[in-house]
Design an enzyme around this catalytic site. Structure first.
Site, PDB file in Angstrom:
ATOM      1  N   TYR A  24       0.834  -1.200   0.000  1.00 32.25           N
ATOM      2  CA  TYR A  24       0.000   0.000   0.000  1.00 32.25           C
ATOM      3  C   TYR A  24       0.874   1.258   0.000  1.00 32.25           C
ATOM      4  CZ  TYR A  24      -3.323   3.530   1.567  1.00 32.25           C
ATOM      5  OH  TYR A  24      -4.084   4.669   1.661  1.00 32.25           O
ATOM      6  N   HIS A  28       1.555   4.294  -2.914  1.00 33.69           N
ATOM      7  CA  HIS A  28       1.336   5.710  -2.621  1.00 33.69           C
ATOM      8  C   HIS A  28       2.571   6.572  -2.874  1.00 33.69           C
ATOM      9  CE1 HIS A  28      -2.616   4.827  -1.083  1.00 33.69           C
ATOM     10  NE2 HIS A  28      -2.815   6.126  -0.969  1.00 33.69           N
ATOM     11  N   TYR A  47      -2.516  17.549   1.715  1.00 33.46           N
ATOM     12  CA  TYR A  47      -2.981  16.252   2.203  1.00 33.46           C
ATOM     13  C   TYR A  47      -1.806  15.361   2.596  1.00 33.46           C
ATOM     14  CZ  TYR A  47      -5.495  11.722   1.879  1.00 33.46           C
ATOM     15  OH  TYR A  47      -6.041  10.495   2.121  1.00 33.46           O
ATOM     16  N   TRP A  83      -8.975   5.002  -8.607  1.00 31.14           N
ATOM     17  CA  TRP A  83      -8.011   4.923  -7.509  1.00 31.14           C
ATOM     18  C   TRP A  83      -8.570   4.089  -6.356  1.00 31.14           C
ATOM     19  CZ3 TRP A  83      -3.019   5.946  -6.809  1.00 31.14           C
ATOM     20  CH2 TRP A  83      -2.537   5.971  -5.515  1.00 31.14           C
TER      21      TRP A  83
END
Length: 97
Positions: A24, A28, A47, A83
């Site tokens: 994961y 990213h 973010y 996504w």
């Protein structure tokens, strides 16, 4: 309170499958440019997502709108749909922001 640029900080928590956390995080490292543009366009500024080794994640961003509205805006983006589909296998609870 508002940030220096007039936005509010928004935070949320998620949980990921800790056995798949490394993959994961690797995915990213290269968030699609179109996804990054959609986030900004829909109020997700500055973010950041922080993941613990236990799979618990804490996200924070600055926005001019409440979290629910920012999520609703993103839900209308085709790139977000793609996504989220790509990231769904990593969620321990099958949720997404």
């Amino acid at each position: 309170a508002r940030t220096r640029n007039g936005r509010r900080r928004v935070a949320f928590e998620m949980r990921f499958d800790k056995t798949r956390l490394a993959e994961y995080k690797r995915r990213h490292e290269r968030v699609w440019p179109a996804m990054q543009e959609a986030l900004v366009r829909n109020g997700w500024h500055e973010y950041s997502l922080f993941c613990g080794s236990d799979g618990r994640a804490f996200g924070v961003f600055e926005s001019d709108a409440p979290f629910s509205e920012c999520c609703e805006r993103m839900a209308r983006e085709a790139v977000n749909e793609r996504w989220q589909r790509e990231m769904a296998p990593f969620s321990a609870t099958k949720e997404h922001p």
